[in-house]
Design a protein around this motif. Sequence first.
Motif, PDB file in Angstrom:
ATOM      1  N   ILE A 130      -7.871  -6.932 -11.098  1.00 51.03           N
ATOM      2  CA  ILE A 130      -9.069  -6.532 -11.829  1.00 51.03           C
ATOM      3  C   ILE A 130      -9.205  -5.010 -11.804  1.00 51.03           C
ATOM      4  CG2 ILE A 130     -11.559  -6.950 -12.066  1.00 51.03           C
ATOM      5  CD1 ILE A 130      -9.619  -9.428 -12.179  1.00 51.03           C
ATOM      6  N   GLY A 131      -8.569  -4.377 -10.809  1.00 51.30           N
ATOM      7  CA  GLY A 131      -8.677  -2.928 -10.644  1.00 51.30           C
ATOM      8  C   GLY A 131      -9.965  -2.538  -9.952  1.00 51.30           C
ATOM      9  N   PHE A 132     -10.415  -3.369  -9.001  1.00 53.69           N
ATOM     10  CA  PHE A 132     -11.744  -3.182  -8.453  1.00 53.69           C
ATOM     11  C   PHE A 132     -11.898  -1.870  -7.692  1.00 53.69           C
ATOM     12  CE2 PHE A 132     -15.764  -5.250  -7.025  1.00 53.69           C
ATOM     13  CZ  PHE A 132     -16.125  -5.739  -8.272  1.00 53.69           C
ATOM     14  N   SER A 133     -10.960  -1.543  -6.800  1.00 55.02           N
ATOM     15  CA  SER A 133     -11.090  -0.302  -6.023  1.00 55.02           C
ATOM     16  C   SER A 133     -11.028   0.919  -6.928  1.00 55.02           C
ATOM     17  CB  SER A 133     -10.002  -0.228  -4.947  1.00 55.02           C
ATOM     18  OG  SER A 133     -10.213  -1.210  -3.959  1.00 55.02           O
ATOM     19  N   ARG A 134     -10.067   0.944  -7.840  1.00 52.23           N
ATOM     20  CA  ARG A 134      -9.967   2.074  -8.772  1.00 52.23           C
ATOM     21  C   ARG A 134     -11.227   2.187  -9.617  1.00 52.23           C
ATOM     22  NH1 ARG A 134      -5.092  -0.430  -9.693  1.00 52.23           N
ATOM     23  NH2 ARG A 134      -5.735  -1.032 -11.807  1.00 52.23           N
TER      24      ARG A 134
END
Length: 297
Positions: A130-134
């Motif tokens: 999902i690309g949560f940290s970025r």
Amino acid sequence: MRRWSALAAVLAPLVTMTAVPAAHAARRPTAAALVTGGRYVAMGDSFTAGPMIPRQHGKPFACLRSDHNYPSLLARALKAGEFADVSCTAATITDLFQPQHVLFGENPAQLSAVTPDTALVTVGIGGNDIGFSRTFYTCAGLSITAPKGAPCMKHFGTTLTDRVAAAAPRIATVISTIHARAPHAVVVVVGYLRILPSDTGCWPSVPAAAGDVPYLDRVERSLNHMLAEEARRGGALFVDDYRGGTGHDMCAHARRWVEPILISHAAAPIHPNAIGMRVVADRVLATLAAARAAADR
């Protein structure tokens, strides 16, 4: 230590290893198949590995696994005979199927650790797809432009929830692949701890604009909901770590289970701390015990 002893005792009925008759081999295993002294494989990303939580160990070192992450706590509580923690920071679903290149090394495809004699597999994956940290770092930068608005929601729109939907069939494939490799293993899909509150947040200590906090919280809830649905459809257990997270998110200061960008506990930013890892381990154990009780009815 008493809590771990008590939980291990609750799971003591799971300790007997028995051969599964051929006539029943096609049935989905339940927690009754779990074995103290059996093989436990833990797969996942950094929410499983536990970067910066003392003590970091294992190879490749850049996977940043902690010996106090929830798999390590589970392995000790269950007295696992063999324990393979192959989780790795920055892992995506793809890295379960193929080697992951990290600094100064390579983490083998995580699924390669799942063998026919494996009794338990936990998997916590999907956040990096999902690309949560970025996304959080992007939203932190955007929050400066409109701390009371929703610049991140405007920037991403439906992109993040679209990614959640796109990951669903790949999670299904992960679960079916584990079942195929270890037909008698209990498979546990582990959800993500609550990261943000559902209201306006706590900018600037957690730099997410007021309108973006509920937006990002909805995205995380959609991810956890998808993981729960795929676990149910695939004959796996699901551990709901988001539940009960109110007052333990990044805005919660001393009571937090997940660290903010400006950390106060030994853990990576936007990741579980040691307290959060204990919470997750407790919930996995409770889920296994509940499944065992249901199987005995």
